[in-house]
Write an enzyme that holds these catalytic residues in place. Structure first.
Site, short mmCIF file in Angstrom:
data_model
loop_
_atom_site.label_atom_id
_atom_site.label_comp_id
_atom_site.label_asym_id
_atom_site.label_seq_id
_atom_site.Cartn_x
_atom_site.Cartn_y
_atom_site.Cartn_z
N SER B 189 0.84 -1.19 0.00
CA SER B 189 0.00 0.00 0.00
C SER B 189 0.89 1.25 0.00
O SER B 189 1.79 1.34 -0.83
CB SER B 189 -0.94 -0.06 1.21
OG SER B 189 -2.05 0.77 1.04
N ASP B 439 -8.62 -5.60 -5.75
CA ASP B 439 -8.28 -4.49 -4.85
C ASP B 439 -8.58 -3.17 -5.54
O ASP B 439 -8.04 -2.89 -6.61
CB ASP B 439 -6.79 -4.59 -4.52
CG ASP B 439 -6.27 -3.43 -3.68
OD1 ASP B 439 -7.11 -2.71 -3.10
OD2 ASP B 439 -5.04 -3.28 -3.59
N HIS B 464 -5.88 -6.62 -1.66
CA HIS B 464 -4.87 -5.65 -1.21
C HIS B 464 -3.66 -6.35 -0.58
O HIS B 464 -3.78 -6.98 0.46
CB HIS B 464 -5.53 -4.69 -0.22
CG HIS B 464 -4.83 -3.36 -0.09
ND1 HIS B 464 -4.44 -2.60 -1.17
CD2 HIS B 464 -4.45 -2.65 1.02
CE1 HIS B 464 -3.86 -1.48 -0.74
NE2 HIS B 464 -3.85 -1.50 0.58
#
Lengths: 508, 508
Positions: B189, B439, B464
């Site tokens: 991320s 995601d 994710h």
């Protein structure tokens, strides 16, 4: 700014600081000074391609003083830049940008004729942004405010300067609907370091860089600390070992004579000083500056900076020193050499060793923060007195002078340098590192190809960013060829870009 | 920190913020809130390879608060980092470093089992430095002081965080005589963005990076602003178009019912809220968070974060919504879906919509300065109410909230993004951009190979940064293969390094 270059009785304080050498030799230390100064000077030759006030516009761009923190009421300043669209014919023409370094930007525009000549050939837009804290580009409203103290100087860093260039280019391209225009960077000396680093850090902003005489390896232990003075010395020894010997012996003589008031008076007379000498350090600094600068501008043709110099001026200085071989007074022979450098026209009647004019000097600050270039002098291969780099002494000076502690490992953390070939042979592209081996700064340059597109262009007889200067009728063949190699690289970068984008029509 | 995820009556405010979504939808705006919150949560599974307090040491390193300015008395702070030499056998073993992102570093250590498993295989030293302004790594002495105001928060930037990592690594390698150890970066991320940017900006510090679910293109106009919510919506529509329709219709119903006090009371009852609902925005944010988070953690196996979820939880939520197809009360069907997400175990007796706990939140600050990720919702392909990104509104919020003006073009200036393939196909190397297409952040990721060494690894069914999690017995074959591809790249980077340096003996 301590001016150590005198032109008759006129202090040549307007000279162009390409790189101020952190010499920290014993004499400088004894004066409490960190550095001798290397002043190179505006080019008085004005070939047809050379920029004049008519060929560019002077503009200003609002920059953040601090690009890397977000304050509620961020300070801004006006960055000056020169721009010329004279040669720019296509909407997607290339942009040739010179990375302004430590001085007024006009000086660089006037001393980078190569870029102007290429702009004509390539139909390029020309851009010369000024480096923050130099010339008119002063944060906090004025030079006085910008140079007030360490807090006001805090933002005088290479990273902030690069971010200035990036912000200016981004805004300018947007406002000119020129987003598709490829940017090629140029830079000499510290400006060359900025050009190389900018290509490495901001590949999305510039497609390639000509980094001329850029000593990006003159940090930490990347090259031996005696490199710079070894090369200066080799330049003189290469002309004449007698000359080298005389210079090497002169320092002790100078110190001995300078012990007494009477001796200082005799030195004042012998060196035609305009005012009474108070200590030998001032005189030594004046000599250091001459030797260092001579090695840097040891060009193959006569050039006229703040003072005119003959072709291969190191040879001429040595000739003058050697001409007095019958003279047992070493200092008289040294004076003959100094006279070639400081008084080639013979118009000077006395010499001013210079004095501080502006108080804090920008490069001195940079040298006391991130630009720590360790220097030493090794007795056996140096014509200068031996001394070793002493970081503690260096720190003490910077703390006393500016209240800041130098960060000698920061540049290599931020920009790399260790194992540069291994690190970059599979990373990065499109940089020409050009160096003339007579230039003492070449020792801290990239002298070997890193990859097929990160290349070293070397000239044995070249000096400090000679390639960036305007072409002249006296250019030797190797200089013409060096520039042709650089032009070929620029063409290949533009072709690569054109192939990718299809929109750019090379006008060359 | 506004917690929008409730676990029974326990506010799950300790959840792990991987990326706080700047949703700025109409509901959030009406509350004067910039963003809904996406809370992902510490992994409660503890496979053998997972870090525990026993397997790493916790240490602290003195960092400069500001790496890019030189003040006379620079502030410093203690950056926390986790280090494990457990698997490190050779003196030149690789260093696997996770680029800590916006949360306590232990959470990332606990949720990045892949790195720990590889450390064992490769005999690597493991390093998890905490991101400044998160966890215990607080400038100015305390969280309270660090988060006091915009001036104290000014140094919470990605550039400063990267410089922290670089300084820590440089110092650590020097102190451990480990200068020759190659560094491989990992990140998920925002941490993945940092890993990719760090490899690009500091190739001399790290030889490669696994950048998982790193939306480095979620800026400016690099991808359509409706990308994120389009993907969330597609995840639901892919399971069931009825489900998508019901959710799409529910917002108007909710608004209509919420017009009256009586309606708010009925919503309070219907949604089993622990306390009286004051406006529908709170409930809408709670739902947004559920849908967004469900799309992110739409993993192919049951996982247990702060609350347990079944495999493919989006499917389960849609099943619950669709099961009520006879029920004409759309909100009851929505509640059935919410119950799967917020109450899968059935132990909750009421739901707390959450409230501000910490005041200023770090990611909110970052979103209000450099991390401006424009988001919108396009009615035709979105199950969320339509809204457009309004920079003026965004700016007004940030000015009011923090007194700072966002810089929406800064990230692309600093790190690039425009024409990324063209810019980097001949520049840079050794980054894996991994993304799972379920995601919603994948839409801002690098989804195509840039070159042979800047590669996109895509999984259609991935979510994710699933690849960074510990391996489990339930891993589908495509996940196993994805990790094998990533391992192969790491091996090739290490081999390349080994070939260059000859000194490193790969233990794998």
């Amino acid at each position: 700014m301590a001016s150590l270059v005198a032109n008759g009785c006129l202090n040549a304080g307007l000279g162009l600081l390409f790189i101020a050498l952190v010499a920290n030799h014993a004499a400088a230390w004894s004066l409490g000074r960190l550095s001798t100064r290397l002043l190179s000077h505006p080019h008085r030759l004005r070939p047809a391609s050379l920029a004049t006030a008519d060929t560019y516009d002077i503009r200003y761009f609002t920059q953040l003083v601090d690009h890397f923190a977000y304050h509620p009421h961020p300070s801004t300043f006006q960055q000056r830049y020169l721009i010329s669209t004279e040669h720019c014919s296509e909407p997607n023409s290339p942009i040739f940008m010179y990375c302004g370094n430590e001085g007024k930007i006009e000086w660089f525009a006037q001393n980078t004729g190569f870029l102007w000549e290429l702009a004509s050939t390539f139909g390029a837009l020309v851009l010369f942004p000024e480096h923050r804290y130099y010339g008119e580009s002063m944060p906090f409203g004025s030079q006085e405010a910008a140079y007030k103290d360490a807090d006001s100087l805090a933002y005088l860093t290479s990273e902030q300067a690069l971010a200035d260039f990036v912000s200016l280019l981004t805004d300018l391209k947007k406002n000119m609907s020129a987003e598709a225009c490829p940017v090629v960077l140029f830079g000499g000396s510290y400006g060359g370091m900025l050009a190389a680093w900018m290509r490495l850090k901001y590949p999305h902003i510039a497609i390639g860089a000509i980094a001329s005489s850029a000593p990006i390896l003159q940090f930490e232990d990347l090259v031996p600390t005696d490199t710079f003075y070894r090369i200066v010395s080799e330049d003189f020894k290469g002309e004449s070992s007698d000359c080298f010997d005389v210079i090497q012996q002169s320092w002790d003589v100078l110190d001995t004579v300078g012990q007494s008031e009477e001796g200082l008076q005799s030195l004042t007379n012998k060196f035609l000083l305009c005012s009474q000498l108070n200590n030998t350090s001032e005189l030594e600094n004046w000599m250091y500056a001459a030797y260092e600068y001579l090695a840097m501008v040891n060009y193959p043709y006569a050039a006229n900076f703040t003072m005119p110099l003959p072709a291969f001026p190191v040879r001429e200085v040595c000739n003058a020193i050697n001409a007095g071989y019958n003279n047992t007074d070493i200092l008289s022979r040294i004076f003959a050499g100094m006279s070639v450098y400081y008084n080639y026209t013979g118009s000077a009647t006395c010499f001013d060793l210079g004095e501080n004019i502006d108080g804090i000097d920008g490069w001195d600050w940079q040298a006391c923060t991130e630009m720590v270039m360790p220097m030493s002098s090794n007795g056996s291969n140096s014509m200068f007195p031996p001394y070793t780099f002493d970081l503690q002494q260096y720190e003490a000076y910077c703390l006393e002078q500016y209240g800041v502690k130098p960060m000698p490992t920061w540049i290599t953390q931020e920009f790399g340098g260790h194992s540069i070939k291994k690190v970059l042979e599979n990373f990065g592209s499109n940089i020409v590192f050009s160096n003339g081996l007579l230039d003492p700064w070449s020792g801290g340059g990239v002298l070997q190809n890193i990859s097929s597109t990160l290349v070293a262009v070397i000239t044995e007889q070249g000096a400090h960013h000679l390639d960036l200067r305007s072409s002249t009728e006296d250019d030797p063949q190797w200089l013409i060829e060096q520039r042709q190699v650089e032009i070929a690289h620029i063409k290949s970068w533009l072709s690569q870009y054109q192939d990718q984008h299809h929109g750019y029509a090379a006008s060359s």
